[in-house]
Design an enzyme around this catalytic site. Structure first.
Site, PDB file in Angstrom:
ATOM      1  N   GLU A 226      45.802  38.848  40.985  1.00 51.99           N
ATOM      2  CA  GLU A 226      45.259  39.122  42.294  1.00 51.99           C
ATOM      3  C   GLU A 226      46.217  39.628  42.947  1.00 51.99           C
ATOM      4  OE1 GLU A 226      41.357  36.463  43.196  1.00 51.99           O
ATOM      5  OE2 GLU A 226      43.017  35.481  42.372  1.00 51.99           O
TER       6      GLU A 226
ATOM      7  N   GLU B 224      39.369  32.907  35.648  1.00 48.63           N
ATOM      8  CA  GLU B 224      38.807  31.637  36.319  1.00 48.63           C
ATOM      9  C   GLU B 224      37.255  31.246  35.939  1.00 48.63           C
ATOM     10  OE1 GLU B 224      41.361  34.053  39.374  1.00 48.63           O
ATOM     11  OE2 GLU B 224      40.048  34.646  37.596  1.00 48.63           O
TER      12      GLU B 224
END
Length: 266
Positions: free
Chosen positions: A117, A137
């Site tokens: 990210e 995730e």
């Protein structure tokens, strides 16, 4: 001050190094906060024109959020987890994305979860050909929390992003290049040099013009074309009255290299 992030000024470029190699440079809360603290300092430093961010050691850029830490936060309840974990990470990646000086990621190893990210949020990225990326995730039962559900689809397209988000499968640096996540793939030993070389090419130009471009692009991406064009006009108007613009125009007419540093503030 914690040493989980190192700051080294090298000429006009600041090097931020995520410094938890024994934890694959995982982003604990202290590291997130220190990144924000250093960015605040670097924004005020007129001697710094560009920022490079990388990871310590040979294995990882960043393996993402510190699972042991945020697992305990999640156990305390959703409201606390949103405030202490999600908002903290989103604030860090949003700051990188909106930073008024070009930020270049030098991805030297694993860029998983929050590390990926960061690569999505920064303006430019160079990756080692041995680097691996992932949106893992879903493997621990959560969606990305530092902006990955929003930025990756904007970079790679909805269907390609969803495949990565829904499977959690790792992907190579070459695939990251094809998806638009990185600008260049180089041998591992060249990744930091490549990032600094890119920074040097940017530094040939007005740092104030670079800031106006970053603002126009970052704000405009999240608007319709009409509003985006208005943002572009506003940034041009702010720049047109500056000494840097006059110097750039005069240098072009006089067939010489512009000297922006002698102009001081615009």
């Amino acid at each position: 001050m914690s040493n989980t992030v190192l700051l080294d000024r090298q000429g006009k470029t600041a090097l931020l190094t995520l410094n938890r190699p024994e934890r694959l440079n995982a982003l604990d809360y202290a590291t997130n906060d220190l990144i924000l603290q250093y960015l605040e300092e670097l924004e005020r430093d007129d001697a710094i024109h560009t920022v490079v961010i990388t990871g310590a050691g040979r294995r990882a850029f960043s393996a993402g959020g510190d699972i042991h830490e945020f697992s305990a936060t999640i156990a305390a309840g959703a409201d606390i987890a949103v405030r202490k974990f999600c908002r903290r990470g989103q604030a860090m990646t949003a700051r990188l994305e909106a930073f008024p000086k070009p930020v270049i990621a030098a991805v030297n190893g694993l860029a998983y979860g929050g590390g990926c990210e960061i690569a999505e949020a920064v303006h430019l990225a160079v990756a080692a050909d041995t680097a691996m990326f992932a949106k893992p995730e879903i493997n621990i039962g959560i969606p990305p929390t530092f902006g990955g559900t929003q930025r990756l689809p904007r970079l790679a397209g909805r269907k390609r992003a969803l495949e990565l988000l829904l499977t959690g499968d790792p992907f190579t640096a070459q695939r990251a290049f094809e998806l638009g996540l990185v600008n260049k793939v180089v041998p591992p030993e060249a990744v930091l040099d490549a990032a600094f070389e890119l920074a040097g090419r940017i530094q040939r130009h007005s740092r104030h013009a670079a800031a106006r471009i970053l603002t126009a692009v970052t704000r405009g991406l999240n608007t319709g074309i009409a509003e985006g064009l208005q943002i572009e006009q506003e940034q041009f108007a702010r720049m047109a009255v500056t000494r840097d613009t006059r110097e750039g125009l005069d240098a072009w007419i006089e067939r010489r290299i512009p000297d922006y540093d002698s102009n001081g503030t615009p």
